[in-house]
Motif scaffolding. Structure first.
Motif, short mmCIF file in Angstrom:
data_model
loop_
_atom_site.label_atom_id
_atom_site.label_comp_id
_atom_site.label_asym_id
_atom_site.label_seq_id
_atom_site.Cartn_x
_atom_site.Cartn_y
_atom_site.Cartn_z
N ASN A 17 0.80 -1.23 0.00
CA ASN A 17 0.00 0.00 0.00
C ASN A 17 0.83 1.28 0.00
O ASN A 17 0.49 2.26 -0.67
N ASN A 45 -4.82 1.48 -6.11
CA ASN A 45 -5.02 1.18 -4.69
C ASN A 45 -5.73 -0.17 -4.51
O ASN A 45 -5.38 -0.95 -3.62
N GLU A 46 -6.69 -0.44 -5.37
CA GLU A 46 -7.40 -1.72 -5.28
C GLU A 46 -6.46 -2.89 -5.55
O GLU A 46 -6.53 -3.93 -4.90
N SER A 101 -4.20 -3.37 -2.59
CA SER A 101 -4.93 -3.87 -1.43
C SER A 101 -5.42 -5.30 -1.63
O SER A 101 -6.15 -5.84 -0.79
N LYS A 114 -7.60 -6.34 -3.80
CA LYS A 114 -9.04 -6.42 -4.08
C LYS A 114 -9.34 -6.90 -5.49
O LYS A 114 -10.49 -7.03 -5.89
#
Ligand SMILES: CC(C)(COP(=O)(O)OP(=O)(O)OC[C@H]1O[C@@H](n2cnc3c(N)ncnc32)[C@H](O)[C@@H]1OP(=O)(O)O)[C@@H](O)C(=O)NCCC(=O)NCCS
Length: 143
Positions: A8, A33-34, A37, A39
């Motif tokens: 991150n 960011n996803e 992370s 995701k």
């Protein structure tokens, strides 16, 4: 000098590189960011030189297939062989049996040079694939 998985706290560095190397960056901060992370299925691999982040690779791995989605080297470090070394090290780190695919703009001569040098071969062309009308070249690593 080496590759490691993105975390991150790498976000600002990656975003900075992405927005400076492309006129119209595809990956925005939210998307990056996803990925960082966990995701999405995509992964970011960070390339460092003397602990400075100078580039990154985004990939998508599914079963034994690896798709390279993006590669970038910080502007001030370009044309010094770092892009070639980054992709070379990345390919070395992949499982031996995997199939490696990518797509690149037909007029992205630097990226095409790196991929051909590292033994990618053209599979097919997608006409006017990108928003700016450029063709896409789909390539596969020949081992
Ligand atoms: C593509 C990119 C990663 C290359 O990184 P780099 O560190 O500059 O690349 P290198 O210095 O390792 O190699 C570039 C090669 O292209 C060659 N090259 C440079 N300009 C060129 C041109 N106009 N036409 C053909 N070849 C060219 C260089 O001579 C070098 O080849 P050589 O080592 O055999 O001499 C970097 O330019 C970048 O981040 N671009 C913006 C993002 C991008 O386009 N990514 C690719 C998406 S698929």
């Amino acid at each position: 000098m080496g590759l490691r998985k993105g975390i991150n706290s790498d976000l600002e560095y990656i975003f900075d590189i992405e927005t400076k190397v492309y006129d119209k960056p595809y990956w925005n901060k939210k998307m990056l960011n996803e990925v960082l992370s966990g995701k999405t299925e995509n992964r970011i691999w960070i390339y460092e030189l003397n602990k400075i982040i100078i580039g990154f690779i985004i990939d998508l791995r599914y079963a034994n297939e690896v798709n390279i989605l993006n590669i970038a080297i910080r502007k001030s470090f370009q044309n010094k062989g770092h892009g070639t070394k980054m992709v070379y090290n990345y390919l070395k780190s992949l499982p031996k049996k995997c199939i490696v695919l990518l797509e690149v703009k037909k007029n992205n001569y630097k990226a095409l040079k790196i991929y051909s040098k590292l033994n990618f071969q053209k599979l097919y062309i997608r006409k006017a694939y990108y928003n700016d009308g450029a063709d896409a070249v789909n390539m596969r690593l020949i081992k």
